[in-house]
Design an enzyme around this catalytic site. Structure first.
Site, PDB file in Angstrom:
ATOM      1  N   ALA A   7     -39.061  52.051 -16.996  1.00  0.00           N
ATOM      2  CA  ALA A   7     -39.882  52.426 -15.842  1.00  0.00           C
ATOM      3  C   ALA A   7     -40.860  51.303 -15.528  1.00  0.00           C
ATOM      4  O   ALA A   7     -41.875  51.123 -16.219  1.00  0.00           O
ATOM      5  CB  ALA A   7     -40.634  53.725 -16.128  1.00  0.00           C
ATOM      6  N   ASP A 110     -42.585  46.738 -21.725  1.00  0.00           N
ATOM      7  CA  ASP A 110     -41.389  45.998 -21.316  1.00  0.00           C
ATOM      8  C   ASP A 110     -41.370  44.591 -21.905  1.00  0.00           C
ATOM      9  O   ASP A 110     -40.313  44.080 -22.301  1.00  0.00           O
ATOM     10  CB  ASP A 110     -41.284  45.940 -19.782  1.00  0.00           C
TER      11      ASP A 110
END
Length: 258
Positions: A7, A110
Site C-alpha cells: 500500500a 516499503d
C-alpha cells in the site's frame, strides 16, 4: 496461497503468490476511505477473471506507508479471507534487518522490504532506487544493514507541480524525447527534455555521489514502473527488479513461518 499487499501513497498493489512466484497482480488507487467491502467486490471479480476465488487465499501480508489505509485492509483479510493479516514491521513479522539510523522506526516499510529483497538477491553493497510517488535511493551495505538514503520528488509529482504553477504549460506524457535530443524546439519538446533528462541527470548524479560516499563498489538495483523508461538512455542501473517490494513481502512471510 499468499495475498501480498503493498500500500503506497498513490496505488495499492495486490499480488497473489505461490511461494515466491507471483500468479496474479492487480493495482488500485490508494484511498483511505475505501471500505473492506469495496475492496472485496473489486478483488472478487479480479480473482475470478484470473481463475481463482476467495478460498484460494490462505494468508495475507501487508506493507503500508499510509497508516489510514491499514485498518480497512485488515478488515478485508479478517472478514473475507478469515485470516489475521500479517503487517510488515509489526510482531510477529519483524523486519529482521539492522537499521543504522538514529530513528530506525521512521523508515518506511516499503524501503525496508525492498532492502530485504535486494540483499537476498544481490550480494555486496547496494543502492536501491524505487520510482514511486517519491523517488527513493536506499543504501544497504554488504552485511545487509540499512544505512540510510535519499528521498526526492517523484517524476509525476514534479510534473504536476510544474503544470500547476505555470499557467501556459500543457500537460505532457512522461517519455524520452524523440531522437534523444536535449534542445527542445517547442514548448512541449522543451518540457519533455527538462523532465526526462533532468531526472536522468538527477539519478546519475545522486548515484555517483552516494557511491563516492560509500567508498566501495555498489550495485544499483531499480524498481518501480518507470525504471525501464530511464534504463533506455542511462547505464546507471545494474539490475531492474519490477516486483522487488512484493518479493520482499514473500520473503517476510516465509520467515514468519519458521
Amino acid at each position: 496461497m499468499l495475498l501480498a499487499l503493498d500500500a503506497g501513497n498513490t496505488n495499492i498493489v495486490f499480488a497473489l503468490m505461490k511461494g515466491r512466484e507471483i500468479r496474479a497482480r492487480w493495482r488500485i488507487a490508494t484511498d483511505p476511505r475505501r471500505t473492506a467491502d469495496e475492496y472485496a467486490v473489486w478483488l472478487r471479480q479480479l480473482l475470478d477473471l484470473s481463475g481463482y476465488g476467495l478460498d484460494d487465499v490462505e494468508a495475507v501480508i501487508i506493507a503500508t506507508v499510509v497508516p489510514r489505509a491499514l485498518h480497512n485492509l485488515e478488515v478485508l483479510a479478517e472478514k473475507y479471507f478469515n485470516v489475521t493479516p500479517l503487517v510488515a514491521g509489526r510482531a510477529p513479522v519483524e523486519f529482521g534487518i539492522a537499521v543504522d539510523l538514529p530513528q530506525p522506526e521512521a523508515v518506511g516499510a516499503d524501503r525496508l522490504v525492498n532492502a530485504i529483497a535486494a540483499h537476498e538477491a544481490h550480494p555486496g553493497d547496494l543502492i536501491v532506487i524505487d520510482f514511486g510517488t517519491a523517488t527513493t535511493f536506499d543504501v544497504i551495505d554488504y552485511s545487509g544493514t540499512y544505512k540510510g538514503g535519499v528521498i526526492a520528488p517523484g517524476i509525476n509529482l514534479s510534473l504536476d507541480a510544474l503544470v500547476a504553477a505555470a499557467a501556459k504549460l500543457p500537460r505532457i506524457a512522461i517519455e524520452a524525447p524523440e531522437g534523444a535530443q536535449v534542445i527542445g524546439r517547442s514548448t512541449e519538446e522543451a518540457m519533455h527534455s527538462g523532465i526526462y533528462w533532468g531526472y536522468v541527470s538527477m539519478i546519475e548524479g545522486l548515484v555517483a555521489r552516494i557511491k563516492a560516499e560509500i567508498g566501495r563498489q555498489a550495485k544499483v538495483v531499480a524498481t518501480g514502473g518507470l525504471a525501464t523508461l530511464f534504463d533506455k538512455h542511462s547505464e546507471v542501473f545494474d539490475a531492474i527488479e519490477p516486483d522487488l517490494t512484493i518479493t520482499g513481502l514473500g520473503i517476510l512471510y516465509e520467515r514468519s513461518l519458521t
